[in-house]
Enzyme design. Structure first.
Site, PDB file in Angstrom:
ATOM      1  N   CYS A  95      44.124  16.056  20.083  1.00 24.63           N
ATOM      2  CA  CYS A  95      45.240  16.350  21.233  1.00 24.63           C
ATOM      3  C   CYS A  95      46.463  15.180  21.049  1.00 24.63           C
ATOM      4  CB  CYS A  95      44.401  15.793  22.542  1.00 24.63           C
ATOM      5  SG  CYS A  95      43.737  14.244  22.400  1.00 24.63           S
ATOM      6  N   ARG A 128      50.635  18.918  22.728  1.00 22.72           N
ATOM      7  CA  ARG A 128      49.650  20.026  22.408  1.00 22.72           C
ATOM      8  C   ARG A 128      48.939  20.289  23.548  1.00 22.72           C
ATOM      9  NH1 ARG A 128      47.639  22.562  18.431  1.00 22.72           N
ATOM     10  NH2 ARG A 128      45.399  23.210  18.747  1.00 22.72           N
ATOM     11  N   ASP A 129      48.222  19.288  24.387  1.00 25.08           N
ATOM     12  CA  ASP A 129      47.633  19.856  25.689  1.00 25.08           C
ATOM     13  C   ASP A 129      48.030  18.631  26.873  1.00 25.08           C
ATOM     14  OD1 ASP A 129      46.555  17.383  24.847  1.00 25.08           O
ATOM     15  OD2 ASP A 129      44.437  18.083  24.536  1.00 25.08           O
ATOM     16  N   LEU A 130      49.257  18.662  27.024  1.00 23.78           N
ATOM     17  CA  LEU A 130      49.818  17.803  28.157  1.00 23.78           C
ATOM     18  C   LEU A 130      48.769  17.671  29.285  1.00 23.78           C
ATOM     19  CD1 LEU A 130      52.427  16.096  28.169  1.00 23.78           C
ATOM     20  CD2 LEU A 130      53.256  18.056  29.273  1.00 23.78           C
ATOM     21  N   PHE A 131      48.651  19.143  29.899  1.00 18.92           N
ATOM     22  CA  PHE A 131      48.035  19.175  31.207  1.00 18.92           C
ATOM     23  C   PHE A 131      46.652  18.899  31.038  1.00 18.92           C
ATOM     24  CE2 PHE A 131      51.874  21.471  31.601  1.00 18.92           C
ATOM     25  CZ  PHE A 131      52.376  21.003  32.905  1.00 18.92           C
TER      26      PHE A 131
END
Lengths: 483, 112
Positions: B63, B68-71
C-alpha cells in the site's frame, strides 16, 4: 481505475428486447435472451416509460429524470445498471445466440424402447396411429439383454465425467418386457458402481400390467413412474382402449391405487394426453388427484396431423389454455400460502423461469438424451426410434454417430430457426418439439408455429404467477434453486 | 442496484456481473473465507521496514505509495498508515473527493 472512453457521436438510448408484465401491482421485465427476471424500481420504471415509444439521447433522458426529482448521481448509476443488465442500449446490438455445443457433449440419459408392442390401441398413439413414423418391420418386438446392456455401457462411456446418469424405460407398453427392465436395472447399478457414477431410473406405463411384485421392485430400486391416463372413465375410455375396443379405466385404476400405496421412494405422476374429445382440464385434474390419488398431473396435447379427427385444433386449444389458466391460478394460490399443488405443467415452467434458462434447443433430444430401439438403433429420442429420420448410430455397431448428431445439432439450433428470432418466448421454447414439427410440417427443423400464440400465452401467464409468488411468498421459490 | 431488483437466479447472476463491471473497486474489501483471517491485498503481514510482503508473498501490491489504496487505509484500517486517519485526526479529509479518479486533487496535505 478505469479510463473513460468518449464516443465520437453519442447514440440515443433505446429499449432492448424484453417482455414486460405486471404482478401484485409491481412491474417486471423478462429479458430476452438472458431469461433474467427483474422488478423495476421507480427510476427504472421511468426510464422504461420514457423509452417506450421513442429513442432518447442521454441529455434528454437525464433532463426528464432530473425533472422528476432524481439526483444526477442516481441517474448516472441507474443508466449504467440498465445498460449493463441489457435492459437498454445505445445504437444497435448484434443478436446474441447460444453457441452450438461440442461434438462430444456428454450424454445424460437414454430412453430404452424395450418393446414396440402394446396391449392397448390408443387412437392417438404416435407409434401406431396414422401419423406413425417408426418403421418396425423386420425389427424385433422385444429388446434383448445384449442390446440393453450395450446401451448401458454406451451411456456410461458417452456420459464422460457426468457424476449421474438416467435410464428411462419406454415402449410400446414397457411392462410387456418387465424381465428385461429388471435385469437392466441390476446391470446398470453394477456397471455404474464400477464407473463411480450414480444411476437413476424411470419408466412410462399404461398401468394395465402393474402387479404387487413389479411395484415392489420399482419401489426397491426407486424407479420413477409416469402413468398414462386421460381422466375419469368416460374421458379415459374414449381413446385409451384395448384392441377389442374395451376401455382401460376399470382395469388400471385399482392397479394405480395399489402403486400409489406401495411405492413411496420416487415420484409417481399422471400424464394426460389431450385430444379433440378429451380437453376438460379441471375435471381431469380433480378426478386424478382427488379420486385416484395422484400428487402430480401433467397434460400434453396429442401430437397429430391437423387432419386427424382426434387432433385438438385451435378452438379446443384455446379452451385448454383456459383450463390451464384456471389450474395455474390455483397453483399460485397454493404457492403463496406455502402449499404444494400437483399441476406439473405450471411447476415445470416456473422451475425453468426461476433458473432463467435460455435454451439453444427445445429439449435434450440429441444433446443429453438419445433413444434406443429394440434392435439397438440409436435415435434422436424415443419418439424417433426406428425411424429413418433422426437415426444416430447403433449401440453395438459403432456407438453414437457423432457426425450425424453434430449435424443435427447444427441444423436445429435456435440460431437456424429464423422464425423464432423475434419472439420473446424463445429462451424457454426454442422452437418446439421436433416430433410435433415433423408430424405437422414433415420437417424436424421447422418451428412449431401452430403453437406459438399458445406458448406465449402460457409463458406470460406463468411469468405473472411467478411475479405474484416472488412478491407474496418468495421463500416458496427456493425449492427451485437446486434445479 | 437502484433501478432494478433481481428476482430469479439468472437476474442475480446478471446483477453480480453488473456490480463487477460498474461498482467501486472491491478487491480491498474482499472477505476471507470461513476460518480464514482476512488480509486485504496490499496490506503487509510483516511490519519490519524494508521487509514488507503481502498475503501473496509479493511486494508489488503493497500500500505504498498511499494513492494506491487511499480509502482502505484512511477509512477502514486501524494500522497507523501514512495517510491521515478518519477516526480521530482527519474526519473530513476526503469530503470533497466523491470519486478518487476525478477529485484526487482535492485531497490536500494534512498538518498534524
Amino acid at each position: 481505475m478505469s479510463t473513460a472512453v468518449m464516443t465520437p457521436v453519442e447514440l440515443p438510448y433505446r429499449l432492448r428486447e424484453a417482455h414486460s408484465f405486471e404482478a401484485s401491482g409491481e412491474k417486471f421485465l423478462y429479458l430476452v435472451p438472458s431469461g433474467a427476471i427483474f422488478s423495476l424500481d421507480k427510476i427504472g420504471k421511468e426510464v422504461l416509460h420514457g423509452l417506450a415509444d421513442r429513442d432518447l439521447h442521454k441529455e434528454e433522458l437525464v433532463q426528464m429524470l432530473l425533472a422528476r426529482g432524481h439526483s444526477a448521481r442516481e441517474i448516472e448509476v441507474a443508466l449504467a445498471e440498465l445498460e449493463q443488465s441489457e435492459v437498454i442500449m445505445r445504437g444497435t446490438a448484434k443478436q446474441k445466440m447460444p453457441t452450438v455445443p461440442e461434438k462430444t457433449f456428454p450424454l445424460q440419459r437414454i430412453v430404452l424402447n424395450v418393446t414396440n408392442q402394446c396391449n392397448l390401441a390408443c387412437g392417438y398413439c404416435y407409434e401406431y396411429s396414422d401419423d406413425k413414423i417408426s418403421q418396425t418391420a423386420g425389427k424385433p418386438k422385444y429388446m434383448d439383454h445384449a442390446i440393453a446392456e450395450a446401451s448401458i455401457d454406451l451411456l456410461i462411456k458417452e456420459s464422460a465425467d457426468r457424476p449421474s446418469i438416467h435410464v428411462t424405460f419406454f415402449g410400446g407398453e414397457t411392462l410387456l418386457n418387465f424381465p428385461l427392465l429388471r435385469s437392466t436395472v441390476h446391470y446398470a447399478k453394477e456397471r455404474c458402481a464400477l464407473a463411480g457414477k450414480q444411476v437413476e431410473f424411470s419408466l412410462t406405463t399404461n398401468a394395465t400390467l402393474l402387479s404387487e411384485p413389479i411395484v415392489d421392485f420399482l419401489a426397491e430400486h426407486q424407479v420413477g413412474v409416469t402413468v398414462s391416463i386421460d381422466g375419469d372413465k368416460e374421458l379415459n375410455d374414449k381413446m385409451r382402449i384395448f384392441h377389442d375396443g374395451r376401455g382401460s379405466y376399470e382395469v388400471i385404476v385399482p392397479k394405480i391405487k395399489m402403486l400409489l400405496e406401495r411405492h413411496k421412494t420416487n415420484s409417481i405422476g399422471a400424464r394426460v394426453t389431450l385430444s379433440s374429445g378429451v380437453s376438460h382440464v379441471r375435471r381431469i385434474y380433480e378426478h386424478l388427484t382427488q379420486e385416484v390419488g395422484f400428487y402430480a398431473v401433467g397434460f400434453s396435447p396429442a401430437t397429430a396431423n391437423p387432419e386427424r379427427l382426434y387432433s385438438i385444433g385451435p378452438q379446443k386449444m384455446s379452451a385448454v389454455l383456459g383450463g390451464f389458466e384456471d389450474l395455474a391460478w390455483e397453483y399460485r394460490d397454493y404457492a403463496v400460502t406455502g402449499r404444494q399443488h400437483g399441476f406439473t405443467n405450471a411447476n415445470d415452467t416456473l422451475k425453468e423461469l426461476h433458473s432463467g434458462m435460455s435454451k439453444a434447443y427445445p429439449c435434450g433430444a440429441g444433446l443429453g438424451l438419445l433413444g434406443v430401439g429394440t434392435a439397438g438403433d440409436v435415435s434422436l429420442c424415443h419418439r424417433f426410434v426406428d425411424s429413418p429420420v433422426g437415426k444416430m448410430g447403433h449401440v453395438m455397431e459403432g456407438g453414437v454417430d457423432h457426425e450425424a448428431r453434430h449435424e443435427f445439432l447444427e441444423t436445429h439450433h435456435l440460431g437456424a430457426r429464423y422464425d423464432c428470432h423475434t419472439c420473446w418466448a424463445r429462451p424457454v421454447c426454442a422452437g418446439g418439439c421436433y416430433h410435433e414439427a415433423f408430424v405437422h410440417y414433415g420437417d424436424t427443423s421447422a418451428a412449431t408455429l401452430h403453437y406459438c400464440d399458445w406458448i406465449r400465452g402460457w409463458n406470460d401467464l406463468c411469468l405473472r404467477i411467478y411475479g405474484d409468488i416472488a412478491v407474496k411468498n418468495p421463500a416458496y421459490l427456493q425449492r427451485f434453486d437446486g434445479a | 442496484m437502484n433501478s432494478l431488483k433481481s428476482i430469479n437466479r439468472k437476474a442475480r447472476r446478471v446483477e453480480a456481473s453488473v456490480i463487477a463491471a460498474t461498482g467501486d473497486v472491491q478487491a480491498l474489501q474482499a472477505r476471507g473465507g470461513e476460518g480464514k483471517i482476512y488480509y486485504p491485498m496490499g496490506c503487509t503481514l510483516n511490519f519490519t521496514p524494508g521487509w514488507e510482503v503481502d498475503v501473496s508473498g509479493g511486494t508489488a501490491g503493497l500500500c505504498q505509495p498511499v494513492e494506491r489504496d487511499l480509502f482502505d487505509c484512511h477509512l477502514g484500517c486501524g494500522w497507523p498508515a501514512q495517510v491521515p486517519d478518519h477516526l480521530n485526526n482527519a474526519v473530513d479529509w476526503t469530503d470533497k473527493c466523491a470519486s478518487a479518479a476525478n477529485d484526487w486533487r482535492k485531497v490536500d496535505i494534512v498538518f498534524p
